[in-house]
Design a protein around this motif. Structure first.
Motif, PDB file in Angstrom:
ATOM      1  N   GLN A  92       0.827  -1.203   0.000  1.00  0.00           N
ATOM      2  CA  GLN A  92       0.000   0.000   0.000  1.00  0.00           C
ATOM      3  C   GLN A  92       0.867   1.261   0.000  1.00  0.00           C
ATOM      4  O   GLN A  92       0.637   2.197  -0.776  1.00  0.00           O
ATOM      5  CB  GLN A  92      -0.905   0.009   1.231  1.00  0.00           C
ATOM      6  CG  GLN A  92      -1.999  -1.025   1.236  1.00  0.00           C
ATOM      7  CD  GLN A  92      -2.705  -1.107   2.577  1.00  0.00           C
ATOM      8  OE1 GLN A  92      -2.407  -0.357   3.503  1.00  0.00           O
ATOM      9  NE2 GLN A  92      -3.644  -2.033   2.702  1.00  0.00           N
ATOM     10  N   SER A  93       1.854   1.271   0.871  1.00  0.00           N
ATOM     11  CA  SER A  93       2.711   2.449   1.023  1.00  0.00           C
ATOM     12  C   SER A  93       3.478   2.750  -0.256  1.00  0.00           C
ATOM     13  O   SER A  93       3.551   3.900  -0.696  1.00  0.00           O
ATOM     14  CB  SER A  93       3.695   2.240   2.179  1.00  0.00           C
ATOM     15  OG  SER A  93       3.011   1.987   3.382  1.00  0.00           O
ATOM     16  N   LEU A  94       4.053   1.725  -0.864  1.00  0.00           N
ATOM     17  CA  LEU A  94       4.831   1.933  -2.081  1.00  0.00           C
ATOM     18  C   LEU A  94       3.963   2.443  -3.226  1.00  0.00           C
ATOM     19  O   LEU A  94       4.395   3.290  -4.017  1.00  0.00           O
ATOM     20  CB  LEU A  94       5.517   0.621  -2.485  1.00  0.00           C
ATOM     21  CG  LEU A  94       6.630   0.141  -1.543  1.00  0.00           C
ATOM     22  CD1 LEU A  94       7.100  -1.246  -1.950  1.00  0.00           C
ATOM     23  CD2 LEU A  94       7.805   1.122  -1.537  1.00  0.00           C
ATOM     24  N   ILE A  95       2.732   1.959  -3.310  1.00  0.00           N
ATOM     25  CA  ILE A  95       1.824   2.407  -4.364  1.00  0.00           C
ATOM     26  C   ILE A  95       1.400   3.855  -4.146  1.00  0.00           C
ATOM     27  O   ILE A  95       1.452   4.681  -5.054  1.00  0.00           O
ATOM     28  CB  ILE A  95       0.586   1.495  -4.445  1.00  0.00           C
ATOM     29  CG1 ILE A  95       0.979   0.109  -4.961  1.00  0.00           C
ATOM     30  CG2 ILE A  95      -0.492   2.109  -5.338  1.00  0.00           C
ATOM     31  CD1 ILE A  95      -0.111  -0.935  -4.847  1.00  0.00           C
ATOM     32  N   PHE A  96       1.004   4.181  -2.913  1.00  0.00           N
ATOM     33  CA  PHE A  96       0.450   5.512  -2.665  1.00  0.00           C
ATOM     34  C   PHE A  96       1.504   6.592  -2.477  1.00  0.00           C
ATOM     35  O   PHE A  96       1.187   7.783  -2.565  1.00  0.00           O
ATOM     36  CB  PHE A  96      -0.519   5.468  -1.482  1.00  0.00           C
ATOM     37  CG  PHE A  96      -1.867   4.945  -1.857  1.00  0.00           C
ATOM     38  CD1 PHE A  96      -2.821   5.761  -2.434  1.00  0.00           C
ATOM     39  CD2 PHE A  96      -2.189   3.601  -1.665  1.00  0.00           C
ATOM     40  CE1 PHE A  96      -4.060   5.271  -2.807  1.00  0.00           C
ATOM     41  CE2 PHE A  96      -3.413   3.102  -2.035  1.00  0.00           C
ATOM     42  CZ  PHE A  96      -4.367   3.939  -2.609  1.00  0.00           C
ATOM     43  N   LEU A  97       2.744   6.213  -2.224  1.00  0.00           N
ATOM     44  CA  LEU A  97       3.809   7.218  -2.170  1.00  0.00           C
ATOM     45  C   LEU A  97       3.970   7.916  -3.514  1.00  0.00           C
ATOM     46  O   LEU A  97       4.383   9.074  -3.579  1.00  0.00           O
ATOM     47  CB  LEU A  97       5.137   6.576  -1.760  1.00  0.00           C
ATOM     48  CG  LEU A  97       5.432   6.480  -0.269  1.00  0.00           C
ATOM     49  CD1 LEU A  97       6.721   5.703  -0.034  1.00  0.00           C
ATOM     50  CD2 LEU A  97       5.535   7.862   0.363  1.00  0.00           C
ATOM     51  N   THR A  98       3.661   7.202  -4.592  1.00  0.00           N
ATOM     52  CA  THR A  98       3.771   7.781  -5.936  1.00  0.00           C
ATOM     53  C   THR A  98       2.433   8.293  -6.463  1.00  0.00           C
ATOM     54  O   THR A  98       2.372   8.838  -7.564  1.00  0.00           O
ATOM     55  CB  THR A  98       4.322   6.729  -6.918  1.00  0.00           C
ATOM     56  OG1 THR A  98       3.426   5.599  -6.968  1.00  0.00           O
ATOM     57  CG2 THR A  98       5.693   6.244  -6.480  1.00  0.00           C
ATOM     58  N   ALA A  99       1.374   8.126  -5.674  1.00  0.00           N
ATOM     59  CA  ALA A  99       0.048   8.525  -6.142  1.00  0.00           C
ATOM     60  C   ALA A  99      -0.196  10.017  -5.974  1.00  0.00           C
ATOM     61  O   ALA A  99      -0.957  10.624  -6.721  1.00  0.00           O
ATOM     62  CB  ALA A  99      -1.032   7.737  -5.397  1.00  0.00           C
ATOM     63  N   VAL A 100       0.436  10.630  -4.974  1.00  0.00           N
ATOM     64  CA  VAL A 100       0.208  12.049  -4.687  1.00  0.00           C
ATOM     65  C   VAL A 100       1.469  12.622  -4.048  1.00  0.00           C
ATOM     66  O   VAL A 100       2.134  11.960  -3.256  1.00  0.00           O
ATOM     67  CB  VAL A 100      -1.016  12.224  -3.753  1.00  0.00           C
ATOM     68  CG1 VAL A 100      -0.854  11.463  -2.460  1.00  0.00           C
ATOM     69  CG2 VAL A 100      -1.312  13.685  -3.491  1.00  0.00           C
ATOM     70  N   ASP A 101       1.803  13.844  -4.416  1.00  0.00           N
ATOM     71  CA  ASP A 101       3.038  14.475  -3.924  1.00  0.00           C
ATOM     72  C   ASP A 101       2.805  15.147  -2.572  1.00  0.00           C
ATOM     73  O   ASP A 101       2.730  16.374  -2.462  1.00  0.00           O
ATOM     74  CB  ASP A 101       3.548  15.514  -4.939  1.00  0.00           C
ATOM     75  CG  ASP A 101       3.962  14.872  -6.243  1.00  0.00           C
ATOM     76  OD1 ASP A 101       4.500  13.758  -6.195  1.00  0.00           O
ATOM     77  OD2 ASP A 101       3.752  15.483  -7.304  1.00  0.00           O
TER      78      ASP A 101
END
Length: 297
Positions: A92-101
């Motif tokens: 989850q963390s790896l996906i959402f770290l790149t989802a929004v700045d």
């Protein structure tokens, strides 16, 4: 090297260490765990982590499923749940770290606050009455959901598009995540309260996802590791959800990332209402058990 690169590296290293520990535990215990039913556990775990990625949380769903079908020994349940959460929350963390700045200072501050709360603040809240916490959180989340609903109906402005916090808002957020990290030690999940706080402080609803997920990912490294060292988990059950959990995460993550702001705000409201109801149900269930035990005695 950016702060987010360091966070990603920490997630990968921590996740890798955990997987090695889990495989070692499985090799040691596989004979006595041979009767563990991996297919229903894998299905329940995958679905629970799908819901977890939406912000609903996974522990309650897994607990209900495992108890209903008698899949995991109660005494091993806390350690198994924590261990099942590690790989999924890393994904989850790896996906959402790149989802929004999300602003780096805000992100790091809140993650550290949650970790500090889980280690230091645990001593503070461990003596608190769990029933009172459940009832208070249920009522507070219900009020907040009502405010969010009013904001969505444009009765008054609420929410925002900010990707970072500063000044007093950052201070409030740090204190809040410290408390939420501490409350995890008494069984109160971090996701919904963190999501609510971030939204009320004027941040973009999507900004809550990397914050709350990284907070929980780093927390579970320590909690799950402790359970493994004490041999208080069902490693076979943990291992199968380490596979099916991330599959549910990937499906749900791209659903969340494809939602527009309005739908995302409605999702947040739904999650907060569900969590409020779940906490009230837990409070009522425990109260009924205590009343029954008192009447028998």
């Amino acid at each position: 090297m950016t702060v987010f690169t360091v966070i990603q590296a920490g997630l990968l290293v921590g996740g890798g260490i955990f997987v090695v520990m889990l495989l070692n535990a499985w090799r040691k215990n596989r004979k006595q765990e041979a009767q563990t039913k991996i297919f229903p556990i894998g299905l329940i775990g995958g679905f629970a982590n799908f819901c977890d990625t939406l912000g609903v949380g996974s522990f309650a769903i897994k607990t209900a499923g495992y108890k209903q079908f008698k899949l995991v020994d109660d005494k091993l349940l806390p350690g198994t749940l924590n261990s099942q959460a590690v790989v999924a929350t890393v994904a989850q963390s790896l996906i959402f770290l790149t989802a929004v700045d999300v602003d780096e200072v805000t992100m790091v501050s809140l993650v550290l606050a949650a970790c500090l709360g889980a280690t230091v603040g645990a001593r503070l809240v461990s003596g608190w009455d769990r029933q009172l916490i459940r009832l208070a959180m249920s009522a507070a989340l219900l009020v907040v959901a009502t405010l969010m609903l009013a904001g969505q109906l444009e009765l008054f402005p609420l929410g925002g598009l900010a990707l970072g916090l500063s000044g007093w808002k950052l201070g409030v957020a740090i204190a809040g995540n410290f408390l939420f990290g501490a409350l995890m030690t008494v069984g109160i999940g971090l996701y919904a309260p963190c999501m609510t706080m971030v939204y009320l402080l004027g941040m973009h609803p999507l900004a809550a996802f990397p914050i709350m997920m990284c907070s929980c990912a780093f927390l579970t490294f320590f909690s799950a590791g402790s359970f493994i060292r004490m041999n208080r988990i069902n490693s076979r059950a943990a291992l199968v959800v380490a596979i099916t959990g991330p599959i549910g995460v990937v499906i749900a993550a791209y659903l969340v990332k494809s939602l527009n702001l309005q739908l995302l705000a409605w999702l947040v409201i739904g999650v907060v209402l569900y969590t409020s109801f779940s906490m009230y149900r837990s409070w009522a269930g425990e109260r009924a058990k205590l009343s029954s035990a008192q009447s028998l005695s």
